[in-house]
Design an enzyme around this catalytic site. Sequence first.
Site, PDB file in Angstrom:
ATOM      1  N   GLU A 235       0.969   3.689   2.060  1.00  0.00           N
ATOM      2  CA  GLU A 235       1.516   3.999   3.377  1.00  0.00           C
ATOM      3  C   GLU A 235       2.815   3.221   3.626  1.00  0.00           C
ATOM      4  OE1 GLU A 235      -3.053   4.130   3.953  1.00  0.00           O
ATOM      5  OE2 GLU A 235      -1.607   3.024   2.741  1.00  0.00           O
TER       6      GLU A 235
ATOM      7  N   ARG B 127     -10.939  10.363  -5.308  1.00  0.00           N
ATOM      8  CA  ARG B 127     -11.674   9.595  -4.299  1.00  0.00           C
ATOM      9  C   ARG B 127     -11.519  10.169  -2.903  1.00  0.00           C
ATOM     10  NH1 ARG B 127      -9.792   3.927  -4.282  1.00  0.00           N
ATOM     11  NH2 ARG B 127      -7.938   4.684  -5.346  1.00  0.00           N
TER      12      ARG B 127
ATOM     13  N   CYS C  11       0.841  -1.191   0.000  1.00  0.00           N
ATOM     14  CA  CYS C  11       0.000   0.000   0.000  1.00  0.00           C
ATOM     15  C   CYS C  11       0.886   1.254   0.000  1.00  0.00           C
ATOM     16  CB  CYS C  11      -0.881   0.016   1.239  1.00  0.00           C
ATOM     17  SG  CYS C  11      -2.037  -1.364   1.351  1.00  0.00           S
TER      18      CYS C  11
END
Length: 137
Positions: free
Chosen positions: A58, A84, A56
């Site tokens: 992060e 988004r 991901c």
Amino acid sequence: MTTQFHAVDHELVQAAAHVARTSCRGDNHTMAAAGRTGGGRIVTAVNAYHFTGGPCAELVLIGAAAAQGVYELDTIVAVGDRDRGVVPPCGRCRQVLLDYFPALEVIVGEGDRIRAVPVTDLLPASYVWADHQLDGE
């Protein structure tokens, strides 16, 4: 559990949104993350999607920050491509963020309801990896 809300770092959200708009392309890169150091520096990254479970945004951010000599983050946010908005970290990221940065603030929420919360609020009664490591004695 008492949820604590803190001031939202809107500049950090904008930095992640900019990276999501300009660097996310196709299915391989769909999320951007931005993290701020105690000194005010912003580090950004994008996810590396792969059908085998690529990291991901992060997690890529943690590595990118380390590659730049940054080992402490105060605040982090993830933003999705295609406008988004803010996307909360997944369970794996919550655990890793807690283990790396136990005092981290994470920006979550939607639209005008975004807020910064301690990572501990996102993972109550959690396992903390460092607490279960054997001392090097």
